[in-house]
Motif scaffolding. Structure first.
Motif, PDB file in Angstrom:
ATOM      1  N   LYS A  93       0.647  -1.067  -0.309  1.00  0.00           N
ATOM      2  CA  LYS A  93       0.382  -0.085   0.388  1.00  0.00           C
ATOM      3  C   LYS A  93       0.679   1.643   0.036  1.00  0.00           C
ATOM      4  N   GLY A  94       1.707   0.792   0.083  1.00  0.00           N
ATOM      5  CA  GLY A  94       3.180   2.187  -0.029  1.00  0.00           C
ATOM      6  C   GLY A  94       3.288   3.149   1.216  1.00  0.00           C
ATOM      7  N   TYR A  95       2.992   2.516   2.366  1.00  0.00           N
ATOM      8  CA  TYR A  95       2.951   2.813   4.042  1.00  0.00           C
ATOM      9  C   TYR A  95       3.922   3.657   4.638  1.00  0.00           C
ATOM     10  N   GLY A  96       5.168   1.594   3.913  1.00  0.00           N
ATOM     11  CA  GLY A  96       6.278   2.063   4.445  1.00  0.00           C
ATOM     12  C   GLY A  96       6.874   0.394   4.317  1.00  0.00           C
ATOM     13  N   GLU A  97       7.709   0.069   5.079  1.00  0.00           N
ATOM     14  CA  GLU A  97       8.351  -1.078   5.948  1.00  0.00           C
ATOM     15  C   GLU A  97       7.788  -1.625   6.728  1.00  0.00           C
ATOM     16  N   LEU A  98       7.935  -2.811   7.160  1.00  0.00           N
ATOM     17  CA  LEU A  98       8.108  -3.185   8.971  1.00  0.00           C
ATOM     18  C   LEU A  98       9.445  -4.131   8.539  1.00  0.00           C
ATOM     19  N   VAL A  99      10.424  -4.103   9.402  1.00  0.00           N
ATOM     20  CA  VAL A  99      11.114  -4.824   9.484  1.00  0.00           C
ATOM     21  C   VAL A  99      11.607  -5.411  10.331  1.00  0.00           C
ATOM     22  N   HIS A 100      11.629  -6.838  10.681  1.00  0.00           N
ATOM     23  CA  HIS A 100      12.099  -7.681  11.678  1.00  0.00           C
ATOM     24  C   HIS A 100      12.953  -8.277  11.344  1.00  0.00           C
ATOM     25  N   VAL A 101      13.304  -7.540  13.069  1.00  0.00           N
ATOM     26  CA  VAL A 101      14.952  -7.575  13.491  1.00  0.00           C
ATOM     27  C   VAL A 101      15.011  -9.772  13.923  1.00  0.00           C
ATOM     28  N   GLY A 102      15.971 -10.059  14.150  1.00  0.00           N
ATOM     29  CA  GLY A 102      15.996 -11.464  14.051  1.00  0.00           C
ATOM     30  C   GLY A 102      16.179 -12.590  12.738  1.00  0.00           C
ATOM     31  N   GLY A 103      16.166 -13.922  13.513  1.00  0.00           N
ATOM     32  CA  GLY A 103      16.797 -14.860  12.720  1.00  0.00           C
ATOM     33  C   GLY A 103      15.127 -15.840  11.523  1.00  0.00           C
ATOM     34  N   LYS A 104      14.264 -14.740  11.746  1.00  0.00           N
ATOM     35  CA  LYS A 104      13.199 -16.256  11.121  1.00  0.00           C
ATOM     36  C   LYS A 104      13.518 -15.217   9.314  1.00  0.00           C
ATOM     37  N   PRO A 105      13.027 -16.020   7.889  1.00  0.00           N
ATOM     38  CA  PRO A 105      13.229 -16.168   6.856  1.00  0.00           C
ATOM     39  C   PRO A 105      12.899 -15.203   6.029  1.00  0.00           C
ATOM     40  N   TYR A 106      11.678 -14.274   6.742  1.00  0.00           N
ATOM     41  CA  TYR A 106      11.251 -13.195   6.838  1.00  0.00           C
ATOM     42  C   TYR A 106      12.211 -11.862   7.204  1.00  0.00           C
ATOM     43  N   SER A 107      12.668 -12.358   8.257  1.00  0.00           N
ATOM     44  CA  SER A 107      13.692 -11.308   8.715  1.00  0.00           C
ATOM     45  C   SER A 107      14.180 -10.303   7.819  1.00  0.00           C
ATOM     46  N   ARG A 108      13.960  -9.033   8.257  1.00  0.00           N
ATOM     47  CA  ARG A 108      15.155  -8.414   7.107  1.00  0.00           C
ATOM     48  C   ARG A 108      16.899  -8.109   7.264  1.00  0.00           C
ATOM     49  N   ILE A 109      17.862  -8.378   8.936  1.00  0.00           N
ATOM     50  CA  ILE A 109      18.295  -8.045   9.315  1.00  0.00           C
ATOM     51  C   ILE A 109      18.277  -8.907  10.601  1.00  0.00           C
TER      52      ILE A 109
END
Length: 517
Positions: free
Chosen positions: A192-208
């Motif tokens: 929707k163009g609101y930005g991004e959710l950045v997950h910090v961790g070791g999951k497959p979807y984690s960004r960092i």
């Protein structure tokens, strides 16, 4: 729910314009962060997670939260709850309860202007992030820390009390549901163009991961920094950013406390105030001269009204201790010094106002053994030698280039003097160059950093007060101006780098030398 709930949330968020929103969970990954870590941005915590990392807004979804957050723990500025006894009523925002659904109804509720008490705080945090992105027109980054989505009881950060355990099967079901919701909302927020959710961790979807998070986001706000004693030490540390309150606390203790809180949240390293004995500092003619303020129609009325009382000094000491930040004071006379002695100050400032009060300089040196900050407004190079003779023994001795004009025009800033102070530090190792900014905006201070300044003072204010001295050159604490100023100073540090020439990782050569056959 209060009708002005969004206004209150927006007011807090305005101090962190352009910075990420940090959403704090309770996972054990928080233990990998440095002691005293505080994110440099708006912080939302879930239930009692503020015990691990202090927050600005707490989203409480469980009935046991009030028991965990006793009088010492409940420090968030706002608590967004359904109905909870035991939290500070003056800081409660009650929201409408409602069922949570995994289907499209959840998205419709997030897009609804009404704040609902969602059973899962992730949804509420995303709703707040969406709202702030929409009103600013700028994509918003939400960084999720401590959302480990682990299944075992006991996988909480050590600073957070253990959640009341549920049966393993029930707990697993709840966490799987929360994790699925996070992934779904992450796609929604970005699409929707609101930005991004950045997950910090070791999951497959984690960004960092946590280590990369620390290197990219840093730890701008945390435990109070210890003062350097030499230029060599200061050179390897971040620039000291000083929030200079002058008198615009207006003698109001609650306002003073609020300014300390906002300055710390914006990234200040030090708080500076000023203290003078009004009746002995000014002549009778000066005290009786006309000056309008709410305290009366004379300069004496104004100065007595905004002066720091003993009670205000105690409150300042208490609030700075609560917020883990040092404070120091421009001390304009020996009577004021006596009022400060009981606080054992690590620093005292000799402001430009009293650069010609040499008898006072003699007296303060005989009585005080700590560090000094000296501003050089309305002085020439001759004052430099006086400072070295009088205060050269001090460790540290912050020597600040300063021009006593409010505001200072660009041609009067004389930032090159800072380079001279930097060279002077080679012969006087305890001397640390700096800049007391009376110019508008942040450009002068950014250039001062490049010139070698290791302390930057900037006047701050809490809204416009027409009758307060120097308020027109101050940057606002509440609307995000000071936070943006601090961010610019930090950007200048990155751009300046170190004085050692090295090949940078980003460099490459376009051509490879060919060997002759």
């Amino acid at each position: 729910m209060k009708e002005d709930s969004w206004n209150l949330i927006e007011s807090i968020a305005s101090r962190f314009r352009g910075k990420p929103i940090y959403v704090i969970g309770k996972g054990a990954s928080l233990d990998s962060l440095p002691t005293g870590f505080r994110p440099d941005g708006l912080t939302l915590s879930v239930n009692d997670a503020e015990l691990a990392i202090p927050s600005h807004i707490a989203i409480a979804t469980q009935p046991w939260v009030a028991e965990r957050l006793d009088d010492d723990g409940a420090k968030a500025e706002l608590y967004l709850v359904n109905h909870l006894q035991g939290l500070p009523n003056e800081r409660l925002l009650e929201s409408i309860p409602g069922p949570l659904s995994q289907d499209g109804l959840l998205i419709r509720r997030i897009e609804d202007p009404q704040l609902y008490a969602e059973p899962v705080a992730i949804a509420t945090s995303v709703k707040i992030g969406r709202h702030l992105a929409m009103i600013s027109g700028i994509p918003q980054k939400l960084v999720f820390l401590g959302f480990d989505f682990g299944f075992s009881v006991g996988e909480h950060a050590t600073a957070v009390s253990e959640e009341q355990s549920a049966e393993a099967s029930v707990r697993r079901s709840i966490i799987v549901s929360q994790e699925s919701m996070f992934v779904q909302l992450s796609h929604y927020f970005e699409d929707k163009g609101y930005g991004e959710l950045v997950h910090v961790g070791g999951k497959p979807y984690s960004r960092i991961n946590v280590q990369r998070f620390l290197s990219e986001y840093g730890t701008a706000a945390g435990k109070r920094r210890e003062l350097p004693t030499s230029y060599a030490q200061a050179a390897d540390e971040p620039v000291w950013v000083v929030a200079e309150l002058t008198n615009n606390h207006l003698g109001d203790i609650q306002r003073l406390r609020r300014m300390v809180q906002l300055a710390k949240s914006a990234g200040a390293d030090l708080i500076k105030v000023q203290k003078r004995d009004v009746d002995s500092f000014y002549s009778k003619d000066q005290l009786d001269s006309y000056y309008w303020s709410p305290f009366g129609n004379t300069l004496g009325d104004y100065r007595r009204g905004v002066e720091l009382t003993d009670e205000a000094l105690e409150a300042l000491e208490d609030e700075c201790r609560r917020n883990d930040i040092h404070w120091f004071c421009s001390v304009l006379d020996i009577q004021s010094y006596r009022a400060l002695e009981r606080f054992s100050p690590q620093l005292i400032k000799i402001p430009s106002t009293i650069s010609n009060h040499h008898r006072y300089h003699d007296g303060i040196v005989r009585n005080y053994q700590g560090g000094f900050v000296v501003s050089t407004g309305m002085t020439d190079s001759g004052y430099e030698q006086h400072v070295l003779d009088q205060f050269g023994h001090a460790a540290p001795l912050f020597l600040l280039q300063c021009t006593s004009a409010y505001p200072t025009p660009p041609e009067a800033c004389q930032l090159a003097v800072i380079r001279h102070y930097r060279i002077l530090a080679e012969r006087h190792p305890n001397l640390i160059p700096g800049y007391s900014s009376h110019d508008s905006g942040s450009l002068g201070s950014m250039l001062a950093v490049a010139a070698g300044a290791k302390m930057i003072e900037k006047h701050v204010k809490l809204g416009d007060v027409e009758w307060v001295h120097f308020d027109k050159v101050a940057v606002d604490l509440e609307n995000g101006e000071f936070a943006a100023f601090v961010a610019d100073v930090r950007k200048a540090e990155v751009l300046t780098g170190r004085e050692i020439k090295l090949v940078q990782d980003q460099e490459h050569h376009k051509y490879v030398v060919q060997e002759n056959n």
